[in-house]
Motif scaffolding. Structure first.
Motif, PDB file in Angstrom:
ATOM      1  N   ASP A   1      10.204  16.569  15.723  1.00 35.66           N
ATOM      2  CA  ASP A   1       9.949  15.339  16.484  1.00 35.66           C
ATOM      3  C   ASP A   1      10.333  15.484  17.955  1.00 35.66           C
ATOM      4  O   ASP A   1      10.801  14.530  18.576  1.00 35.66           O
ATOM      5  CB  ASP A   1      10.674  14.136  15.857  1.00 35.66           C
ATOM      6  CG  ASP A   1      10.232  12.805  16.460  1.00 35.66           C
ATOM      7  OD1 ASP A   1       9.071  12.689  16.859  1.00 35.66           O
ATOM      8  OD2 ASP A   1      11.076  11.886  16.539  1.00 35.66           O
TER       9      ASP A   1
ATOM     10  N   HIS B   1       4.092   6.679  12.512  1.00 30.62           N
ATOM     11  CA  HIS B   1       5.537   6.516  12.312  1.00 30.62           C
ATOM     12  C   HIS B   1       5.785   5.367  11.335  1.00 30.62           C
ATOM     13  O   HIS B   1       5.037   4.392  11.323  1.00 30.62           O
ATOM     14  CB  HIS B   1       6.234   6.206  13.637  1.00 30.62           C
ATOM     15  CG  HIS B   1       6.162   7.318  14.638  1.00 30.62           C
ATOM     16  ND1 HIS B   1       5.094   7.475  15.494  1.00 30.62           N
ATOM     17  CD2 HIS B   1       7.015   8.323  14.908  1.00 30.62           C
ATOM     18  CE1 HIS B   1       5.298   8.541  16.256  1.00 30.62           C
ATOM     19  NE2 HIS B   1       6.459   9.081  15.931  1.00 30.62           N
TER      20      HIS B   1
ATOM     21  N   ARG C   1      -0.201   5.381  16.981  1.00 27.48           N
ATOM     22  CA  ARG C   1       1.204   5.748  17.248  1.00 27.48           C
ATOM     23  C   ARG C   1       2.151   5.128  16.234  1.00 27.48           C
ATOM     24  O   ARG C   1       2.885   5.806  15.553  1.00 27.48           O
ATOM     25  CB  ARG C   1       1.614   5.315  18.653  1.00 27.48           C
ATOM     26  CG  ARG C   1       3.040   5.697  18.945  1.00 27.48           C
ATOM     27  CD  ARG C   1       3.514   5.415  20.350  1.00 27.48           C
ATOM     28  NE  ARG C   1       4.407   6.480  20.726  1.00 27.48           N
ATOM     29  CZ  ARG C   1       4.241   7.295  21.749  1.00 27.48           C
ATOM     30  NH1 ARG C   1       3.245   7.141  22.566  1.00 27.48           N
ATOM     31  NH2 ARG C   1       5.090   8.259  21.973  1.00 27.48           N
ATOM     32  N   PHE C   2       2.139   3.789  16.152  1.00 26.48           N
ATOM     33  CA  PHE C   2       2.851   3.021  15.119  1.00 26.48           C
ATOM     34  C   PHE C   2       2.428   1.562  15.251  1.00 26.48           C
ATOM     35  O   PHE C   2       1.840   1.183  16.265  1.00 26.48           O
ATOM     36  CB  PHE C   2       4.364   3.233  15.130  1.00 26.48           C
ATOM     37  CG  PHE C   2       5.180   2.728  16.304  1.00 26.48           C
ATOM     38  CD1 PHE C   2       4.653   2.562  17.574  1.00 26.48           C
ATOM     39  CD2 PHE C   2       6.545   2.441  16.120  1.00 26.48           C
ATOM     40  CE1 PHE C   2       5.455   2.125  18.642  1.00 26.48           C
ATOM     41  CE2 PHE C   2       7.350   1.999  17.166  1.00 26.48           C
ATOM     42  CZ  PHE C   2       6.795   1.844  18.426  1.00 26.48           C
TER      43      PHE C   2
ATOM     44  N   GLU D   1      11.558   3.752  11.186  1.00 25.54           N
ATOM     45  CA  GLU D   1      12.493   4.679  11.831  1.00 25.54           C
ATOM     46  C   GLU D   1      13.806   3.969  12.167  1.00 25.54           C
ATOM     47  O   GLU D   1      14.876   4.512  11.924  1.00 25.54           O
ATOM     48  CB  GLU D   1      11.800   5.239  13.079  1.00 25.54           C
ATOM     49  CG  GLU D   1      12.606   6.248  13.871  1.00 25.54           C
ATOM     50  CD  GLU D   1      11.801   6.831  15.033  1.00 25.54           C
ATOM     51  OE1 GLU D   1      10.613   6.474  15.185  1.00 25.54           O
ATOM     52  OE2 GLU D   1      12.373   7.648  15.784  1.00 25.54           O
TER      53      GLU D   1
ATOM     54  N   TRP E   1      14.116   3.799  24.507  1.00 22.84           N
ATOM     55  CA  TRP E   1      13.855   5.217  24.798  1.00 22.84           C
ATOM     56  C   TRP E   1      12.365   5.411  25.087  1.00 22.84           C
ATOM     57  O   TRP E   1      11.984   6.116  26.030  1.00 22.84           O
ATOM     58  CB  TRP E   1      14.324   6.043  23.592  1.00 22.84           C
ATOM     59  CG  TRP E   1      14.003   7.497  23.636  1.00 22.84           C
ATOM     60  CD1 TRP E   1      14.726   8.493  24.236  1.00 22.84           C
ATOM     61  CD2 TRP E   1      12.870   8.128  23.031  1.00 22.84           C
ATOM     62  NE1 TRP E   1      14.105   9.701  24.046  1.00 22.84           N
ATOM     63  CE2 TRP E   1      12.966   9.504  23.304  1.00 22.84           C
ATOM     64  CE3 TRP E   1      11.783   7.668  22.276  1.00 22.84           C
ATOM     65  CZ2 TRP E   1      12.021  10.432  22.866  1.00 22.84           C
ATOM     66  CZ3 TRP E   1      10.842   8.579  21.843  1.00 22.84           C
ATOM     67  CH2 TRP E   1      10.964   9.942  22.134  1.00 22.84           C
ATOM     68  N   LEU E   2      11.513   4.754  24.292  1.00 23.81           N
ATOM     69  CA  LEU E   2      10.069   4.844  24.538  1.00 23.81           C
ATOM     70  C   LEU E   2       9.730   4.274  25.915  1.00 23.81           C
ATOM     71  O   LEU E   2       9.015   4.899  26.708  1.00 23.81           O
ATOM     72  CB  LEU E   2       9.289   4.061  23.467  1.00 23.81           C
ATOM     73  CG  LEU E   2       9.154   4.708  22.091  1.00 23.81           C
ATOM     74  CD1 LEU E   2       8.560   3.709  21.090  1.00 23.81           C
ATOM     75  CD2 LEU E   2       8.278   5.958  22.134  1.00 23.81           C
TER      76      LEU E   2
ATOM     77  N   GLN F   1       6.158  15.245  25.179  1.00 26.11           N
ATOM     78  CA  GLN F   1       7.556  14.908  25.483  1.00 26.11           C
ATOM     79  C   GLN F   1       8.398  16.153  25.762  1.00 26.11           C
ATOM     80  O   GLN F   1       9.630  16.071  25.854  1.00 26.11           O
ATOM     81  CB  GLN F   1       8.151  14.085  24.333  1.00 26.11           C
ATOM     82  CG  GLN F   1       7.409  12.756  24.128  1.00 26.11           C
ATOM     83  CD  GLN F   1       7.805  12.011  22.846  1.00 26.11           C
ATOM     84  OE1 GLN F   1       8.802  12.351  22.208  1.00 26.11           O
ATOM     85  NE2 GLN F   1       7.022  11.018  22.467  1.00 26.11           N
TER      86      GLN F   1
ATOM     87  N   ILE G   1      18.450   9.786  18.322  1.00 30.58           N
ATOM     88  CA  ILE G   1      18.087   8.401  18.701  1.00 30.58           C
ATOM     89  C   ILE G   1      18.892   7.390  17.883  1.00 30.58           C
ATOM     90  O   ILE G   1      18.812   6.193  18.112  1.00 30.58           O
ATOM     91  CB  ILE G   1      16.556   8.159  18.571  1.00 30.58           C
ATOM     92  CG1 ILE G   1      15.743   9.295  19.210  1.00 30.58           C
ATOM     93  CG2 ILE G   1      16.147   6.869  19.253  1.00 30.58           C
ATOM     94  CD1 ILE G   1      14.232   9.060  19.269  1.00 30.58           C
TER      95      ILE G   1
ATOM     96  N   LEU H   1      15.451   3.697  20.016  1.00 26.88           N
ATOM     97  CA  LEU H   1      13.999   3.928  19.957  1.00 26.88           C
ATOM     98  C   LEU H   1      13.150   3.162  20.980  1.00 26.88           C
ATOM     99  O   LEU H   1      12.448   3.780  21.781  1.00 26.88           O
ATOM    100  CB  LEU H   1      13.483   3.671  18.532  1.00 26.88           C
ATOM    101  CG  LEU H   1      11.973   3.858  18.343  1.00 26.88           C
ATOM    102  CD1 LEU H   1      11.547   5.267  18.692  1.00 26.88           C
ATOM    103  CD2 LEU H   1      11.584   3.537  16.905  1.00 26.88           C
TER     104      LEU H   1
END
Ligand code: GUN
Ligand code: ZN
Length: 430
Positions: free
Chosen positions: A322, A232, A204-205, A235, A96-97, A82, A300, A93
């Protein structure tokens, strides 16, 4: 005559204990005129400049003047892919991803692009005084090879792994449960323990993995318990709602990991902001690591990490940028954000606590505290020299300082890469 020994002189700062649990004056080890001896890539000794000069008259002396010599910074959670989309505007979040992150990560199927960004990333982090990073890569094995190759070329300590996703990600960014297991295993066998590198198993999550994929990675972790596992956790609140919808049997977000073999010591849980009491208790019980990412959590809009509460209850906590959810490559800027988040949460973190988090604390979270993150004989010589007067604004404030903490705090709050006067990696000056 070259003795192979280097003696670095300056102010020195290390830690004998964790300043969250020991009074700062006992926890921190500060010398106004100190020295660090480097020998064979390791710290040979620390102490006063006079003592070490007398004991090692054959050492090559590098006098850093009034600069503060400490361990290099340890960034316990980052996303090197990133790098080129850091500071992307206006999303929270999940959006944004989808909007910024996944399109950028798609580019890492191209090994040349992955190599270019990995090199850029390590150059940026080193110039910011960060000597160890623990990063996510992308779904592509090429991105892992690029990452570890770039770290190896610079001789830096690095942890990382292939980011596994088999649902809720676009075409080209999904693997399967079996591929995640197989690819991760091949990469782990290739890189883990080589030079200064550690492979981190990386789902990832929970939203981007099926239960089958989490279970496959849980099985891999059980076969390689010496590898860290990073993911993660809790969050943002809508992320948590999504997880509970996707995993109707789960008691809570943490349970989606726990039920699939992904909770244990060596587990690195990024963010961990909105925790239930059960989650807090279980994380403490297994002595898992919680990684605080303060610039990301403000950027975020995720929320306020409970540093005071979690350190008081004895949780293992690290600090991280991060990037690129975080808005800076600098661990100084990250310490400043941790301070600001603490203030919003009703507790002012002491400069010693901030600095400990960015060095020994993060090393402890990564379970590397016997090798890195501190000034002590036998540790790897990953060091920085910090200029505590790196800009006119900082210099005029530091001039009034009554002690080292007052002298350091303006650099923590206002410093950036300009404060990094020198960096040593494995005893070599960069
Ligand atoms: N949660 C899942 N993936 C990511 C990521 O790339 N960045 C952040 N901040 N949170 C995530
Ligand atoms: Zn992250």
């Amino acid at each position: 005559m070259m003795s192979g020994k280097t003696l670095i002189l300056g102010q020195t700062l290390g830690f004998d204990a964790d300043p969250f649990h020991t009074p700062v004056d006992e926890a921190a080890r500060y010398e106004r005129r100190g020295a660090v001896l480097i020998e064979n890539g390791l710290i040979g000794a620390t102490g006063s400049a006079d003592d070490l000069r007398a004991a090692h008259p054959d050492a090559d002396v590098r006098d850093m003047g009034d600069a503060l010599i400490s361990a290099g910074f340890v960034d316990a959670h980052a996303h090197y892919p990133q790098t080129a989309m850091i500071a992307s505007w206006g999303k929270r979040l999940i959006d944004w991803l989808n909007t910024y992150t996944f399109p950028e990560e798609s580019k890492f199927s191209d090994a040349a692009y992955a190599a270019e960004i990995a090199g850029r990333y390590f150059d940026l982090t080193l110039s910011n005084g960060t000597t160890t990073v623990c990063s996510y890569c992308t779904i592509h094995p090429e991105s892992v090879d690029a990452y570890f190759s770039a770290a190896q070329a610079r001789r830096v300590r690095a942890l990382g792994g292939k980011t596994c996703m088999d649902r809720n990600a676009p075409d080209g960014l999904r693997d399967t449960a079996q591929d995640a297991y197989d690819d991760s295993k091949v990469l782990l066998e290739k890189w883990h323990g080589l030079d200064r590198l550690s492979y981190a198993i990386t789902p990832r999550f929970s939203p981007t993995s099926t239960p089958e994929q989490l279970a496959a990675l849980g099985a891999l972790w059980a076969e390689h318990p010496d590898c860290p596992m990073q993911t993660h956790l809790s969050e943002q609140t809508d992320e948590i709602d999504w997880v509970l919808g996707l995993y109707p049997q789960a008691r809570d977000y943490l349970d989606t990991y726990e039920a699939h073999g992904l909770l244990g010591p060596g587990g690195l849980y990024g963010h961990a902001i909105h925790l239930t009491n059960r989650e807090r208790d279980r994380l403490r019980e297994v002595d898992a690591s919680l990684i605080h990412c303060p610039t990301s959590n403000t950027f975020i809009g995720s929320g306020l990490f409970d540093m005071a509460g979690l350190t008081a209850s004895g949780h293992r906590v690290g600090l991280a940028t991060d990037t690129g959810g975080g808005s800076s490559f600098s661990m100084l800027r990250t310490m400043a954000a941790a301070y600001e988040v603490g203030q919003l949460n009703g507790s002012a973190l002491h400069p010693a606590q901030l600095y400990w988090l960015a060095t020994a604390g993060s090393a402890r979270a990564l379970r590397l505290d016997s090798q890195i993150g501190n000034l002590a004989a036998g540790m790897e010589a990953d060091l920085i020299a910090l200029d505590l007067s790196s800009t006119p604004a900082i210099a005029q404030r530091a001039e009034r300082a009554g002690d080292i903490w007052e002298a350091l705090f303006p650099t923590i709050m206002m410093g950036d890469a300009r404060a990094i006067k020198a960096v040593w990696v494995g005893g070599q000056m960069r």
